[in-house]
Design a protein around this motif. Structure first.
Motif, PDB file in Angstrom:
ATOM      1  N   LEU A 100       0.828  -1.209   0.000  1.00 51.54           N
ATOM      2  CA  LEU A 100       0.000   0.000   0.000  1.00 51.54           C
ATOM      3  C   LEU A 100       0.858   1.252   0.000  1.00 51.54           C
ATOM      4  CD1 LEU A 100      -2.902  -0.962   2.451  1.00 51.54           C
ATOM      5  CD2 LEU A 100      -3.032  -0.612  -0.008  1.00 51.54           C
ATOM      6  N   SER A 101       1.929   1.255   0.808  1.00 50.30           N
ATOM      7  CA  SER A 101       2.714   2.491   0.882  1.00 50.30           C
ATOM      8  C   SER A 101       3.424   2.781  -0.439  1.00 50.30           C
ATOM      9  CB  SER A 101       3.669   2.506   2.079  1.00 50.30           C
ATOM     10  OG  SER A 101       4.597   1.486   1.936  1.00 50.30           O
ATOM     11  N   GLU A 102       3.736   1.715  -1.196  1.00 51.19           N
ATOM     12  CA  GLU A 102       4.313   1.936  -2.538  1.00 51.19           C
ATOM     13  C   GLU A 102       3.332   2.667  -3.454  1.00 51.19           C
ATOM     14  OE1 GLU A 102       5.674  -1.928  -3.732  1.00 51.19           O
ATOM     15  OE2 GLU A 102       7.425  -1.801  -2.421  1.00 51.19           O
ATOM     16  N   LEU A 103       2.037   2.535  -3.147  1.00 49.16           N
ATOM     17  CA  LEU A 103       1.006   3.227  -3.942  1.00 49.16           C
ATOM     18  C   LEU A 103       0.592   4.544  -3.279  1.00 49.16           C
ATOM     19  CD1 LEU A 103      -1.281   0.097  -4.556  1.00 49.16           C
ATOM     20  CD2 LEU A 103       0.192   1.188  -6.261  1.00 49.16           C
ATOM     21  N   GLY A 104       1.259   4.871  -2.156  1.00 48.56           N
ATOM     22  CA  GLY A 104       0.894   6.082  -1.403  1.00 48.56           C
ATOM     23  C   GLY A 104      -0.420   5.926  -0.660  1.00 48.56           C
ATOM     24  N   GLU A 105      -0.751   4.662  -0.309  1.00 51.83           N
ATOM     25  CA  GLU A 105      -2.028   4.396   0.352  1.00 51.83           C
ATOM     26  C   GLU A 105      -1.815   3.748   1.706  1.00 51.83           C
ATOM     27  OE1 GLU A 105      -4.077   1.992  -2.472  1.00 51.83           O
ATOM     28  OE2 GLU A 105      -4.192   3.601  -3.942  1.00 51.83           O
ATOM     29  N   LYS A 106      -2.920   3.579   2.462  1.00 47.29           N
ATOM     30  CA  LYS A 106      -2.810   2.903   3.762  1.00 47.29           C
ATOM     31  C   LYS A 106      -4.155   2.283   4.148  1.00 47.29           C
ATOM     32  CE  LYS A 106      -3.906   6.945   6.592  1.00 47.29           C
ATOM     33  NZ  LYS A 106      -5.245   6.492   6.927  1.00 47.29           N
ATOM     34  N   VAL A 107      -4.108   1.440   5.175  1.00 50.26           N
ATOM     35  CA  VAL A 107      -5.342   0.885   5.725  1.00 50.26           C
ATOM     36  C   VAL A 107      -6.029   2.006   6.499  1.00 50.26           C
ATOM     37  CG1 VAL A 107      -6.207  -0.691   7.503  1.00 50.26           C
ATOM     38  CG2 VAL A 107      -4.429  -1.461   5.897  1.00 50.26           C
ATOM     39  N   ASP A 108      -7.335   2.213   6.263  1.00 51.92           N
ATOM     40  CA  ASP A 108      -8.041   3.291   6.958  1.00 51.92           C
ATOM     41  C   ASP A 108      -8.607   2.840   8.294  1.00 51.92           C
ATOM     42  OD1 ASP A 108      -7.853   5.343   4.826  1.00 51.92           O
ATOM     43  OD2 ASP A 108      -8.981   3.843   3.684  1.00 51.92           O
ATOM     44  N   PHE A 109      -9.162   1.624   8.328  1.00 52.74           N
ATOM     45  CA  PHE A 109      -9.749   1.116   9.572  1.00 52.74           C
ATOM     46  C   PHE A 109      -9.445  -0.374   9.717  1.00 52.74           C
ATOM     47  CE2 PHE A 109     -12.614   4.496   8.139  1.00 52.74           C
ATOM     48  CZ  PHE A 109     -12.700   5.287   9.282  1.00 52.74           C
ATOM     49  N   ALA A 110      -9.058  -0.781  10.922  1.00 54.77           N
ATOM     50  CA  ALA A 110      -8.980  -2.209  11.248  1.00 54.77           C
ATOM     51  C   ALA A 110     -10.062  -2.434  12.310  1.00 54.77           C
ATOM     52  CB  ALA A 110      -7.604  -2.565  11.789  1.00 54.77           C
ATOM     53  N   ILE A 111     -11.125  -3.135  11.917  1.00 50.99           N
ATOM     54  CA  ILE A 111     -12.264  -3.342  12.814  1.00 50.99           C
ATOM     55  C   ILE A 111     -12.093  -4.694  13.505  1.00 50.99           C
ATOM     56  CG2 ILE A 111     -14.772  -3.569  12.969  1.00 50.99           C
ATOM     57  CD1 ILE A 111     -14.186  -0.887  11.837  1.00 50.99           C
ATOM     58  N   ASN A 112     -11.961  -4.648  14.819  1.00 53.85           N
ATOM     59  CA  ASN A 112     -11.792  -5.872  15.597  1.00 53.85           C
ATOM     60  C   ASN A 112     -13.146  -6.288  16.171  1.00 53.85           C
ATOM     61  OD1 ASN A 112     -10.739  -7.902  17.275  1.00 53.85           O
ATOM     62  ND2 ASN A 112     -10.370  -6.431  18.924  1.00 53.85           N
ATOM     63  N   VAL A 113     -13.680  -7.396  15.668  1.00 55.08           N
ATOM     64  CA  VAL A 113     -14.976  -7.883  16.149  1.00 55.08           C
ATOM     65  C   VAL A 113     -14.699  -8.817  17.332  1.00 55.08           C
ATOM     66  CG1 VAL A 113     -17.121  -9.037  15.507  1.00 55.08           C
ATOM     67  CG2 VAL A 113     -15.861  -7.746  13.780  1.00 55.08           C
ATOM     68  N   ASP A 114     -15.050  -8.332  18.517  1.00 59.01           N
ATOM     69  CA  ASP A 114     -14.623  -9.003  19.741  1.00 59.01           C
ATOM     70  C   ASP A 114     -15.683  -9.978  20.263  1.00 59.01           C
ATOM     71  OD1 ASP A 114     -12.948  -9.460  21.907  1.00 59.01           O
ATOM     72  OD2 ASP A 114     -13.918  -7.905  23.110  1.00 59.01           O
ATOM     73  N   VAL A 115     -15.338 -11.260  20.290  1.00 59.06           N
ATOM     74  CA  VAL A 115     -16.243 -12.296  20.826  1.00 59.06           C
ATOM     75  C   VAL A 115     -15.405 -13.273  21.649  1.00 59.06           C
ATOM     76  CG1 VAL A 115     -17.842 -14.179  20.231  1.00 59.06           C
ATOM     77  CG2 VAL A 115     -17.784 -12.138  18.809  1.00 59.06           C
ATOM     78  N   PRO A 116     -15.787 -13.519  22.928  1.00 55.31           N
ATOM     79  CA  PRO A 116     -15.005 -14.461  23.736  1.00 55.31           C
ATOM     80  C   PRO A 116     -15.048 -15.887  23.190  1.00 55.31           C
ATOM     81  CG  PRO A 116     -16.673 -13.298  25.073  1.00 55.31           C
ATOM     82  CD  PRO A 116     -16.923 -12.941  23.642  1.00 55.31           C
ATOM     83  N   ASP A 117     -13.987 -16.644  23.463  1.00 52.70           N
ATOM     84  CA  ASP A 117     -13.877 -18.022  22.955  1.00 52.70           C
ATOM     85  C   ASP A 117     -15.104 -18.885  23.275  1.00 52.70           C
ATOM     86  OD1 ASP A 117     -11.386 -17.179  22.234  1.00 52.70           O
ATOM     87  OD2 ASP A 117     -10.271 -18.761  23.265  1.00 52.70           O
ATOM     88  N   GLU A 118     -15.680 -18.707  24.474  1.00 50.60           N
ATOM     89  CA  GLU A 118     -16.808 -19.556  24.889  1.00 50.60           C
ATOM     90  C   GLU A 118     -17.962 -19.462  23.883  1.00 50.60           C
ATOM     91  OE1 GLU A 118     -14.615 -17.581  26.826  1.00 50.60           O
ATOM     92  OE2 GLU A 118     -16.284 -16.714  27.977  1.00 50.60           O
ATOM     93  N   ASN A 119     -18.205 -18.245  23.388  1.00 53.35           N
ATOM     94  CA  ASN A 119     -19.330 -18.060  22.456  1.00 53.35           C
ATOM     95  C   ASN A 119     -19.051 -18.666  21.085  1.00 53.35           C
ATOM     96  OD1 ASN A 119     -19.381 -16.141  24.519  1.00 53.35           O
ATOM     97  ND2 ASN A 119     -20.767 -14.807  23.387  1.00 53.35           N
ATOM     98  N   ILE A 120     -17.748 -18.743  20.739  1.00 51.64           N
ATOM     99  CA  ILE A 120     -17.366 -19.128  19.382  1.00 51.64           C
ATOM    100  C   ILE A 120     -17.754 -20.571  19.067  1.00 51.64           C
ATOM    101  CG2 ILE A 120     -15.367 -19.533  17.875  1.00 51.64           C
ATOM    102  CD1 ILE A 120     -15.516 -16.612  18.313  1.00 51.64           C
ATOM    103  N   VAL A 121     -17.376 -21.488  19.950  1.00 57.27           N
ATOM    104  CA  VAL A 121     -17.592 -22.912  19.671  1.00 57.27           C
ATOM    105  C   VAL A 121     -19.082 -23.171  19.458  1.00 57.27           C
ATOM    106  CG1 VAL A 121     -17.150 -25.265  20.478  1.00 57.27           C
ATOM    107  CG2 VAL A 121     -15.528 -23.440  21.027  1.00 57.27           C
TER     108      VAL A 121
END
Ligand code: AP5
Ligand code: MG
Length: 213
Positions: A100-121
């Protein structure tokens, strides 16, 4: 707008990425979906990726990075994209950053979707996926209109091979070891935003839209 979805397996990255892609008219790019389409098509890449995916392990960076960079170089990604399942390791994040930086660009947002392990399984056994268009359902929380059939494209829904409970536990371990460090990586870049992923899909989406604007 360039968006990255972070979160454990089953946190809802794919579900939210689809909704983001639709609202902001940008492509949803999922490395997992690309691998599954290749497995279904019986390609060499698919056969190679399957060896790792079935065990809940990551596909090696060399393979994954090339596929992703090829995909985001396509025309429809000119105005941005939402990445789902990439990057998953620090080296992958560094390659993306450099490209991205070679194109003069960047990541605008990193969205972390937070869910505890217990809910995942609990979530994974109920998931049904469409290999054709990437739509994701849950037999209780997000059922399709017609049982076993994709609302979007009419394809038969599948239970993913890697959603067996023992494989899910492996994927969670791999997530904590190799992917969670990205939370620090993007926090340091000032683009990390965490949302509570345990509420309903529409409430998760509302918090994401509040961030993206
Ligand atoms: P990938 O396909 O990316 O899988 P994952 O990260 O394990 O994530 P999932 O797709 O399982 O979950 P998700 O967060 O998208 O959740 P979803 O929206 O479906 O990768 C698969 C494999 O490919 C990896 O293990 C690896 O081997 C390989 N791979 C891929 N990318 C790679 C890379 N960059 N490097 C190396 N290897 C790579 O939701 C889950 C379920 O919950 C669904 O049933 C959904 O309907 C339901 N749900 C969603 N939101 C909610 C909610 N708010 N409330 C209740 N239920 C909900
Ligand atoms: Mg997914």
């Amino acid at each position: 707008m360039k968006i990255i979805m972070l979160g454990a397996p089953g946190a809802g990255k794919g579900t939210q990425a689809k909704m983001i892609a639709e609202k902001y008219s940008i492509p949803h790019v999922s490395t997992g979906d690309i691998f599954r389409a290749n497995i279904k098509g019986g390609t060499e890449l698919g056969m190679e990726a399957k060896k790792y995916m079935d065990q809940g392990l990551l596909v090696p960076d060399e393979l994954t990075v090339k596929i992703l960079l090829d995909r985001v170089a396509q025309d429809d990604c000119k105005n941005g994209y939402v990445l789902d399942g990439f990057p998953r390791t620090i080296p992958q994040a560094e390659v993306l950053d450099k490209a991205l930086s070679e194109l003069g660009e960047k990541v605008d947002f990193a969205i972390n979707v937070d869910v505890p392990d217990e809910n995942i399984v609990k979530r994974m056994g109920g998931r049904r996926a469409c290999v054709k268009c990437g739509a994701t359902y849950h037999i209780e929380h997000v059922p399709p209109k017609k049982e076993g059939i994709c609302d979007v494209c009419g394809e038969k829904l599948i239970l993913r091979d890697d959603d067996k409970p023992e494989t899910v536990l492996n994927r969670l371990k791999v997530y904590h070891d190799q992917t969670q460090p990205l939370i620090d990586f993007y926090t340091k870049k000032g683009v990390l935003k965490t949302v509570d992923g345990t509420v309903s899909t529409s409430d998760v989406f509302a918090s994401i839209v509040a961030i993206l604007g």
